[in-house]
Motif scaffolding. Sequence first.
Motif, mmCIF file in Angstrom:
data_model
loop_
_atom_site.group_PDB
_atom_site.id
_atom_site.type_symbol
_atom_site.label_atom_id
_atom_site.label_comp_id
_atom_site.label_asym_id
_atom_site.label_seq_id
_atom_site.Cartn_x
_atom_site.Cartn_y
_atom_site.Cartn_z
ATOM 1 N N GLU A 64 -4.229 -19.978 -83.566
ATOM 2 C CA GLU A 64 -4.302 -20.942 -82.460
ATOM 3 C C GLU A 64 -4.479 -20.192 -81.134
ATOM 4 O OE1 GLU A 64 -4.234 -24.372 -82.662
ATOM 5 O OE2 GLU A 64 -4.638 -24.279 -80.523
ATOM 6 N N VAL A 65 -5.546 -20.517 -80.404
ATOM 7 C CA VAL A 65 -5.738 -19.895 -79.084
ATOM 8 C C VAL A 65 -5.696 -20.940 -77.963
ATOM 9 C CG1 VAL A 65 -7.030 -17.910 -79.997
ATOM 10 C CG2 VAL A 65 -8.291 -19.931 -79.195
ATOM 11 N N GLY A 66 -5.614 -22.203 -78.317
ATOM 12 C CA GLY A 66 -5.530 -23.272 -77.324
ATOM 13 C C GLY A 66 -4.271 -23.074 -76.487
ATOM 14 N N GLY A 67 -4.440 -23.091 -75.156
ATOM 15 C CA GLY A 67 -3.279 -22.933 -74.282
ATOM 16 C C GLY A 67 -3.054 -21.495 -73.834
ATOM 17 N N LEU A 68 -3.723 -20.526 -74.486
ATOM 18 C CA LEU A 68 -3.610 -19.144 -73.990
ATOM 19 C C LEU A 68 -4.410 -19.018 -72.704
ATOM 20 C CD1 LEU A 68 -4.194 -16.951 -77.204
ATOM 21 C CD2 LEU A 68 -2.032 -17.764 -76.221
ATOM 22 N N ASP A 69 -4.048 -18.040 -71.855
ATOM 23 C CA ASP A 69 -4.879 -17.862 -70.663
ATOM 24 C C ASP A 69 -6.145 -17.095 -71.044
ATOM 25 O OD1 ASP A 69 -4.496 -15.091 -70.451
ATOM 26 O OD2 ASP A 69 -2.645 -15.392 -69.322
ATOM 27 N N SER A 70 -7.105 -17.077 -70.115
ATOM 28 C CA SER A 70 -8.436 -16.609 -70.492
ATOM 29 C C SER A 70 -8.437 -15.141 -70.928
ATOM 30 C CB SER A 70 -9.453 -16.861 -69.378
ATOM 31 O OG SER A 70 -8.965 -16.376 -68.172
ATOM 32 N N HIS A 71 -7.577 -14.343 -70.342
ATOM 33 C CA HIS A 71 -7.533 -12.936 -70.745
ATOM 34 C C HIS A 71 -7.083 -12.808 -72.201
ATOM 35 C CE1 HIS A 71 -7.415 -8.636 -70.125
ATOM 36 N NE2 HIS A 71 -6.245 -8.626 -70.736
ATOM 37 N N ASP A 72 -6.077 -13.587 -72.566
ATOM 38 C CA ASP A 72 -5.577 -13.508 -73.945
ATOM 39 C C ASP A 72 -6.578 -14.103 -74.939
ATOM 40 O OD1 ASP A 72 -3.271 -12.129 -73.364
ATOM 41 O OD2 ASP A 72 -2.157 -13.949 -72.876
ATOM 42 N N VAL A 73 -7.305 -15.135 -74.495
ATOM 43 C CA VAL A 73 -8.350 -15.672 -75.385
ATOM 44 C C VAL A 73 -9.409 -14.595 -75.608
ATOM 45 C CG1 VAL A 73 -10.133 -17.428 -75.668
ATOM 46 C CG2 VAL A 73 -7.946 -18.058 -74.657
ATOM 47 N N ALA A 74 -9.793 -13.900 -74.532
ATOM 48 C CA ALA A 74 -10.786 -12.822 -74.664
ATOM 49 C C ALA A 74 -10.264 -11.726 -75.586
ATOM 50 C CB ALA A 74 -11.126 -12.257 -73.284
ATOM 51 N N ARG A 75 -9.002 -11.400 -75.446
ATOM 52 C CA ARG A 75 -8.414 -10.374 -76.327
ATOM 53 C C ARG A 75 -8.482 -10.771 -77.790
ATOM 54 N NH1 ARG A 75 -2.921 -8.061 -73.701
ATOM 55 N NH2 ARG A 75 -2.520 -7.728 -75.886
ATOM 56 N N SER A 76 -8.478 -12.074 -78.031
ATOM 57 C CA SER A 76 -8.597 -12.541 -79.419
ATOM 58 C C SER A 76 -10.029 -12.492 -79.923
ATOM 59 C CB SER A 76 -8.116 -13.988 -79.548
ATOM 60 O OG SER A 76 -6.883 -14.146 -78.970
ATOM 61 N N GLY A 77 -10.984 -12.204 -79.026
ATOM 62 C CA GLY A 77 -12.358 -12.018 -79.492
ATOM 63 C C GLY A 77 -13.332 -13.101 -79.089
ATOM 64 N N LEU A 78 -12.934 -13.966 -78.164
ATOM 65 C CA LEU A 78 -13.870 -14.993 -77.692
ATOM 66 C C LEU A 78 -14.400 -14.583 -76.314
ATOM 67 C CD1 LEU A 78 -13.522 -18.818 -77.913
ATOM 68 C CD2 LEU A 78 -14.029 -17.772 -75.702
ATOM 69 N N ALA A 79 -15.717 -14.381 -76.226
ATOM 70 C CA ALA A 79 -16.327 -13.985 -74.957
ATOM 71 C C ALA A 79 -17.103 -15.151 -74.387
ATOM 72 C CB ALA A 79 -17.268 -12.805 -75.161
ATOM 73 N N LEU A 99 -15.946 -3.437 -67.374
ATOM 74 C CA LEU A 99 -14.846 -4.405 -67.314
ATOM 75 C C LEU A 99 -14.907 -5.409 -68.450
ATOM 76 C CD1 LEU A 99 -14.414 -5.173 -63.524
ATOM 77 C CD2 LEU A 99 -12.741 -4.174 -65.095
ATOM 78 N N GLY A 100 -16.124 -5.685 -68.915
ATOM 79 C CA GLY A 100 -16.270 -6.621 -70.040
ATOM 80 C C GLY A 100 -15.560 -6.140 -71.292
ATOM 81 N N ALA A 101 -15.424 -4.819 -71.423
ATOM 82 C CA ALA A 101 -14.765 -4.269 -72.618
ATOM 83 C C ALA A 101 -13.246 -4.273 -72.477
ATOM 84 C CB ALA A 101 -15.251 -2.836 -72.851
ATOM 85 N N PHE A 102 -12.760 -4.486 -71.261
ATOM 86 C CA PHE A 102 -11.338 -4.283 -70.982
ATOM 87 C C PHE A 102 -10.396 -5.103 -71.892
ATOM 88 C CE2 PHE A 102 -7.520 -5.127 -68.369
ATOM 89 C CZ PHE A 102 -7.011 -3.842 -68.376
ATOM 90 N N PRO A 103 -10.641 -6.417 -72.058
ATOM 91 C CA PRO A 103 -9.702 -7.168 -72.908
ATOM 92 C C PRO A 103 -9.650 -6.634 -74.342
ATOM 93 C CG PRO A 103 -11.113 -8.662 -71.666
ATOM 94 C CD PRO A 103 -11.688 -7.281 -71.499
ATOM 95 N N ARG A 104 -10.769 -6.090 -74.788
ATOM 96 C CA ARG A 104 -10.800 -5.520 -76.143
ATOM 97 C C ARG A 104 -9.916 -4.274 -76.210
ATOM 98 N NH1 ARG A 104 -16.200 -3.026 -76.858
ATOM 99 N NH2 ARG A 104 -15.338 -0.966 -77.158
ATOM 100 N N LEU A 105 -9.945 -3.482 -75.135
ATOM 101 C CA LEU A 105 -9.212 -2.214 -75.144
ATOM 102 C C LEU A 105 -7.708 -2.430 -75.092
ATOM 103 C CD1 LEU A 105 -11.493 -0.200 -72.735
ATOM 104 C CD2 LEU A 105 -11.551 -0.297 -75.223
ATOM 105 N N THR A 106 -7.295 -3.573 -74.491
ATOM 106 C CA THR A 106 -5.865 -3.816 -74.375
ATOM 107 C C THR A 106 -5.343 -4.685 -75.517
ATOM 108 O OG1 THR A 106 -6.239 -5.777 -73.024
ATOM 109 C CG2 THR A 106 -5.960 -3.714 -71.848
ATOM 110 N N GLY A 107 -6.226 -5.139 -76.376
ATOM 111 C CA GLY A 107 -5.796 -5.999 -77.475
ATOM 112 C C GLY A 107 -5.664 -5.199 -78.761
ATOM 113 N N SER A 108 -5.564 -5.925 -79.855
ATOM 114 C CA SER A 108 -5.357 -5.236 -81.125
ATOM 115 C C SER A 108 -6.669 -5.049 -81.870
ATOM 116 C CB SER A 108 -4.383 -6.052 -81.978
ATOM 117 O OG SER A 108 -4.914 -7.351 -82.118
ATOM 118 N N ARG A 109 -7.789 -5.433 -81.226
ATOM 119 C CA ARG A 109 -9.073 -5.349 -81.904
ATOM 120 C C ARG A 109 -9.610 -3.918 -81.819
ATOM 121 N NH1 ARG A 109 -12.570 -8.166 -79.400
ATOM 122 N NH2 ARG A 109 -13.869 -8.402 -81.218
#
Length: 239
Positions: A64-79, A99-109
């Motif tokens: 479930e990603v509904g309700g997450l903020d945009s940074h966390d949604v991006a970290r989950s892999g939705l661009a 900067l586009g890669a940043f959420p990926r670098l801070t996430g678990s992907r």
Amino acid sequence: MLEVSNLSAGYGQIEVLHGLSFEVRKGQVVTLIGSNGAGKTTTMRALSGMIRPRAGSIRLNGREVGGLDSHDVARSGLAHSPEGRRVFATLSVEDNLTLGAFPRLTGSRPKGDVAADRDRAFELFPRLKERREQLAGTLSGGEQQMLAMGRALMLRPEILLLDEPSMGLAPKLVEEVFRIIRRLKDEQVTMLLVEQFAMAALGVADHAYVLENGHIRFQGPAAQLRNDPAVRAAYLGGS
Ligand code: ATP
């Protein structure tokens, strides 16, 4: 891959989306079509966390990603490559991509090699390569649009949301954008596409949903909707 059920969202007192359900499967290109104000951009914003859904669920790979903020949604892999070329005007082309890669670098992907991904973006968009040091705010509209797409791809997204990627572009650049979308499709990039050129979008998509006043009115294989006289008359105009 992406499963949306009973999604409602809006602005202030106004509800724009009234319980949408749709899905995008891995490797598919899905397009949302509908007349002006139907809620296409609002759907994209709700999926990417730019606005908060009021009800319903948005699942990405079962999570479930509904309700997450945009940074966390991006970290989950939705661009999300939003309508209207939102680039960082005072940063260079190269820094925008990084900067586009940043959420990926801070996430678990997977982290991967950012420089290699940038080179790949430059290969897809050679115009950006020539202008890598230029401030993004001084790029032409078409170049900014390409930068917004390139930056979204830097996430190595599980799913890429493209909102009106051809908006305001000269015909030659529109063709170029569709050529790139086809190429990404060949590379199995999963995409959700909103386009003013609905016929062109149906030409590249596998499946389509027609939105009307915040409801889904029809859905089906894109080729079928493309040839449906009622759909053509109502939604496709001369495009
Ligand atoms: P278009 O093809 O014209 O871009 P659309 O299908 O993308 O249309 P949306 O941009 O999602 O439609 O707009 C749906 C409704 O939400 C419209 O009535 C619009 O006026 C309203 N709306 C959009 N953005 C906002 C906002 N930030 N605040 C208030 N209302 C908004």
